[in-house]
Enzyme design. Structure first.
Site, PDB file in Angstrom:
ATOM      1  N   LYS A  44       2.063  19.721  26.128  1.00 19.44           N
ATOM      2  CA  LYS A  44       3.447  20.084  26.460  1.00 19.44           C
ATOM      3  C   LYS A  44       4.196  20.418  25.171  1.00 19.44           C
ATOM      4  CE  LYS A  44       7.316  18.275  26.665  1.00 19.44           C
ATOM      5  NZ  LYS A  44       8.071  19.383  26.048  1.00 19.44           N
ATOM      6  N   GLY A  55       7.322  13.310  17.622  1.00 23.98           N
ATOM      7  CA  GLY A  55       8.731  13.583  17.893  1.00 23.98           C
ATOM      8  C   GLY A  55       9.589  12.482  17.318  1.00 23.98           C
ATOM      9  N   SER A  56      10.760  12.321  17.866  1.00 20.02           N
ATOM     10  CA  SER A  56      11.700  11.356  17.300  1.00 20.02           C
ATOM     11  C   SER A  56      11.291   9.918  17.649  1.00 20.02           C
ATOM     12  CB  SER A  56      13.096  11.640  17.840  1.00 20.02           C
ATOM     13  OG  SER A  56      13.098  11.458  19.231  1.00 20.02           O
ATOM     14  N   GLY A 112       9.819   8.318  21.078  1.00 20.71           N
ATOM     15  CA  GLY A 112       8.557   7.585  20.917  1.00 20.71           C
ATOM     16  C   GLY A 112       8.632   6.183  21.499  1.00 20.71           C
ATOM     17  N   GLU A 150       3.524   9.809  16.344  1.00 18.87           N
ATOM     18  CA  GLU A 150       3.906  10.289  15.002  1.00 18.87           C
ATOM     19  C   GLU A 150       5.402  10.535  15.057  1.00 18.87           C
ATOM     20  OE1 GLU A 150       1.995  10.615  12.399  1.00 18.87           O
ATOM     21  OE2 GLU A 150       0.035  10.335  13.333  1.00 18.87           O
ATOM     22  N   CYS A 190       9.469  15.924   9.018  1.00 13.46           N
ATOM     23  CA  CYS A 190       9.490  14.471   9.169  1.00 13.46           C
ATOM     24  C   CYS A 190       9.233  13.773   7.839  1.00 13.46           C
ATOM     25  CB  CYS A 190       8.444  14.048  10.196  1.00 13.46           C
ATOM     26  SG  CYS A 190       6.810  14.689   9.827  1.00 13.46           S
ATOM     27  N   GLU A 202      17.714   9.992  10.167  1.00 14.09           N
ATOM     28  CA  GLU A 202      17.060  11.258   9.863  1.00 14.09           C
ATOM     29  C   GLU A 202      18.043  12.397  10.146  1.00 14.09           C
ATOM     30  OE1 GLU A 202      13.786  12.092  12.474  1.00 14.09           O
ATOM     31  OE2 GLU A 202      12.530  12.584  10.759  1.00 14.09           O
TER      32      GLU A 202
HETATM   33  P1  NAD Z   1      12.129  14.771  20.457  1.00 14.63           P
HETATM   34  O1  NAD Z   1      11.592  13.400  20.450  1.00 14.63           O
HETATM   35  O2  NAD Z   1      13.472  15.005  21.019  1.00 14.63           O
HETATM   36  O3  NAD Z   1      11.157  15.753  21.268  1.00 14.63           O
HETATM   37  C1  NAD Z   1       9.781  15.862  20.953  1.00 14.63           C
HETATM   38  C2  NAD Z   1       9.025  16.309  22.195  1.00 14.63           C
HETATM   39  O4  NAD Z   1       9.142  15.302  23.203  1.00 14.63           O
HETATM   40  C3  NAD Z   1       9.534  17.587  22.831  1.00 14.63           C
HETATM   41  O5  NAD Z   1       8.434  18.308  23.343  1.00 14.63           O
HETATM   42  C4  NAD Z   1      10.414  17.078  23.970  1.00 14.63           C
HETATM   43  O6  NAD Z   1      10.553  18.023  25.026  1.00 14.63           O
HETATM   44  C5  NAD Z   1       9.631  15.863  24.422  1.00 14.63           C
HETATM   45  N1  NAD Z   1      10.411  14.826  25.094  1.00 14.63           N
HETATM   46  C6  NAD Z   1      11.726  14.539  24.946  1.00 14.63           C
HETATM   47  N2  NAD Z   1      12.057  13.471  25.710  1.00 14.63           N
HETATM   48  C7  NAD Z   1      10.923  13.075  26.339  1.00 14.63           C
HETATM   49  C8  NAD Z   1      10.610  12.015  27.236  1.00 14.63           C
HETATM   50  N3  NAD Z   1      11.539  11.147  27.664  1.00 14.63           N
HETATM   51  N4  NAD Z   1       9.346  11.883  27.662  1.00 14.63           N
HETATM   52  C9  NAD Z   1       8.392  12.733  27.227  1.00 14.63           C
HETATM   53  N5  NAD Z   1       8.619  13.768  26.402  1.00 14.63           N
HETATM   54  C10 NAD Z   1       9.880  13.936  25.940  1.00 14.63           C
HETATM   55  O7  NAD Z   1      12.019  15.260  18.956  1.00 14.63           O
HETATM   56  P2  NAD Z   1      12.679  16.555  18.270  1.00 14.63           P
HETATM   57  O8  NAD Z   1      14.053  16.207  17.859  1.00 14.63           O
HETATM   58  O9  NAD Z   1      12.443  17.758  19.105  1.00 14.63           O
HETATM   59  O10 NAD Z   1      11.724  16.703  16.972  1.00 14.63           O
HETATM   60  C11 NAD Z   1      12.060  16.225  15.736  1.00 14.63           C
HETATM   61  C12 NAD Z   1      11.526  14.816  15.523  1.00 14.63           C
HETATM   62  O11 NAD Z   1      10.113  14.856  15.421  1.00 14.63           O
HETATM   63  C13 NAD Z   1      12.017  14.214  14.232  1.00 14.63           C
HETATM   64  O12 NAD Z   1      12.365  12.870  14.443  1.00 14.63           O
HETATM   65  C14 NAD Z   1      10.811  14.307  13.318  1.00 14.63           C
HETATM   66  O13 NAD Z   1      10.776  13.384  12.270  1.00 14.63           O
HETATM   67  C15 NAD Z   1       9.696  14.091  14.286  1.00 14.63           C
HETATM   68  N6  NAD Z   1       8.449  14.602  13.719  1.00 14.63           N
HETATM   69  C16 NAD Z   1       7.480  13.693  13.333  1.00 14.63           C
HETATM   70  C17 NAD Z   1       6.298  14.147  12.748  1.00 14.63           C
HETATM   71  C18 NAD Z   1       5.219  13.193  12.338  1.00 14.63           C
HETATM   72  O14 NAD Z   1       4.093  13.631  12.193  1.00 14.63           O
HETATM   73  N7  NAD Z   1       5.500  11.915  12.139  1.00 14.63           N
HETATM   74  C19 NAD Z   1       6.091  15.515  12.573  1.00 14.63           C
HETATM   75  C20 NAD Z   1       7.095  16.395  12.969  1.00 14.63           C
HETATM   76  C21 NAD Z   1       8.271  15.924  13.559  1.00 14.63           C
END
Ligand code: NAD
Length: 490
Positions: free
Chosen positions: A182, A234-235, A239, A256, A290, A388
């Protein structure tokens, strides 16, 4: 699908290896963060599409043949995919730049060359991976097998979309899993193009699905009882929610998450080289990384030198069209993100930090740009030092001595990355050992895509890349035998 590499559109979703009509008529429009004009549209996947994809993946996993193939046969398919992918690296990076604003110079390297290298390095790790091994146990010879974990749901954000899909999809496939990806709603076009390439290698039905969608689709995947494991980037907020939902079902999960990494500049560091290194380490991908080194820790003695050099470097940054080869800083992914970062800049001044360069006003009338911004006189309890920001914003913090620097670096909910800048690399290694972060750099910060990557503390659970990345997609099975254990087949 249309032909212009940065104007692509799709009418169908990739479900179980076939293009299928979506369950609803809802569509996602991808808007250029530079021009604010649409560059493509795709169907928005919803819970019913997730159901169809998981059913296909479940069938393909439970009834084969994919998980029963020899790992080498699956690796041959990934080699084919890597060869097709290699033909399109430049167009793919141009597409990602158009979707989310990554400057061209970064997108070539950090987006697609990195994604391609992850395919090759995972293949290399898989060649030496102990898929089945023998150990001497207390009751005789023990057969230890690494079995695929099952149906995997892979959920990724938009900031390095291909680079984040690959370390989930590729090891999962090599291990024998079936996968529902996804991608984020901001970057569906590169994902569906990857699906087209996957279609070309002819995997058995059901093995891969690609479903661009929002949180609804993501959560439907996480909650689905037919999914054995969730791999998420993601965030930390999302997570945490995903981990809780997986916990209810005792579903495997790897995470991650976010970071707020500290660059410790020791007094013996070469300031010019350090600041040149921080140009990438702190501001790569418009600061939407990130691992960005955004807390700059410097002693009172070197403070002014470092701030002057940082201000000079940041004022020379070219902000503008990310498709332009000379651009250092492009627009942020969405208006929402632009406002979020500008709010943080406002918040920094309200909390008492001082802006040396940049500010909250928009540098362009069109496009979701933010001025590269440098804060001084900040303390580690301010929101700009704890949360962040995910934009081109650096915050300088002052330390008294090295112990204080390490204390500040560790005074964070996150533990993703960090760096130390010093003339004494051996001493740098000692500092690395004192900082609780999953990856660390001495006089640099970069990822090594063959070595374990992941976070301590609230930056995640589990590791990607290399053999550790493969381990995330297997279950260990131990087999004992009364009498003599049959020989290990090669
Ligand atoms: P986000 O958590 O809002 O979204 C990430 C993904 O999760 C998207 O595909 C989103 O549609 C999906 N999502 C959102 N809510 C969900 C839920 N309740 N259930 C399942 N899926 C859901 O993150 P973002 O703001 O789009 O991305 C940036 C974040 O990602 C930052 O915090 C960044 O640090 C992190 N990030 C981490 C790494 C790593 O490897 N540690 C790498 C890149 C980005």
């Amino acid at each position: 699908m249309t032909e212009n590499p940065v104007h692509r559109s799709y009418d169908e979703l990739f479900v179980g290896g076939c293009w299928r009509k979506p369950a609803t008529a809802e569509r996602l429009t991808v808007v250029s963060p530079h021009s604010e004009e649409p560059i493509g549209h795709v169907p928005l996947a919803g819970p019913d599409d997730v159901d169809a994809a998981v059913a296909a993946a479940r069938q393909a996993f439970d009834h084969g043949p994919w998980p029963r193939w020899d790992p080498q046969e699956r690796m041959d398919k990934i080699e084919e995919l890597a060869a097709i992918y290699a033909l399109h690296l430049d167009e793919m990076s141009a597409l990602i730049t158009a979707e989310m604003g990554s400057p061209r110079r970064f997108s070539r390297l950090g987006q697609t060359a990195g994604a391609a290298s992850l395919m090759h390095l995972t293949l290399a790790a898989a060649r030496d991976f102990p898929w089945a091994e023998r150990r001497r146990g207390v009751l005789g010879e023990v057969h230890v097998r690494r079995a695929p974990v099952g149906v995997v749901g892979a959920i990724v954000p938009w900031n390095v979309p291909q680079f984040l899909i690959m370390p989930k999809l590729i090891p999962a496939l090599i291990a024998g899993c079936t996968v529902v990806v996804k991608p984020a709603p901001e970057t569906p076009l590169d994902a569906l193009w990857l699906a087209e390439m996957i279609e070309q290698i002819g995997l058995p039905e059901g093995v891969v699905s690609m479903l661009p969608g929002g949180p609804d689709a993501g959560e439907a995947l996480v909650r689905h009882p037919g999914v054995d494991k969730i791999a998420f980037t993601g965030s930390s907020a999302t997570g945490r929610r995903i981990a809780a939902l997986c916990g209810e079902q005792l579903k495997r999960v790897s995470l991650e998450l976010g970071g707020k990494s500290a660059a410790i500049i020791l007094d013996d560091a070469d300031v010019d080289k350090t600041v040149a290194g921080l140009k990438t380490a702190g501001l790569m991908n418009n600061g939407q990384a990130c691992v960005a080194q955004t807390r700059i820790l410097v002693s009172e003695r070197r403070h002014d030198d470092v701030v002057d050099a940082l201000a000079e470097m940041m004022s020379a940054l070219r902000v503008g069209d990310p498709a332009d080869e000379a651009t250092d800083i492009g627009p942020l992914v969405a208006r929402r993100q632009q406002h979020r970062v500008q709010d943080y800049i406002r918040c920094g001044t309200t909390e008492g930090a001082r802006i040396v360069l940049g500010g909250q006003d928009s540098p362009a009338e069109r496009g979701w740009y933010v001025r590269p911004t440098l804060f001084i006189d900040a303390t580690n309890d301010m929101r700009i030092a704890r949360e962040e920001i995910f934009g081109p914003v650096l915050t300088v913090l002052t330390y008294r001595d090295e112990d204080d620097a390490v204390r500040i670096a560790n005074d964070s909910d996150y533990g993703l990355a960090g760096s130390v800048w010093t003339a004494d690399a051996a001493h740098g290694l000692d500092v690395a050992a004192r900082v609780r972060a999953g990856t660390y750099g001495i006089n640099m910060y970069s990822l090594d895509t063959s070595a374990p990557f992941g976070g301590f503390k609230q930056s995640g659970i589990g590791r990607e890349f290399g053999p550790e990345g493969l381990e995330e997609y297997v279950e260990l099975q131990t087999v004992l035998c009364k009498g003599e254990m049959p020989p290990l087949s090669s």
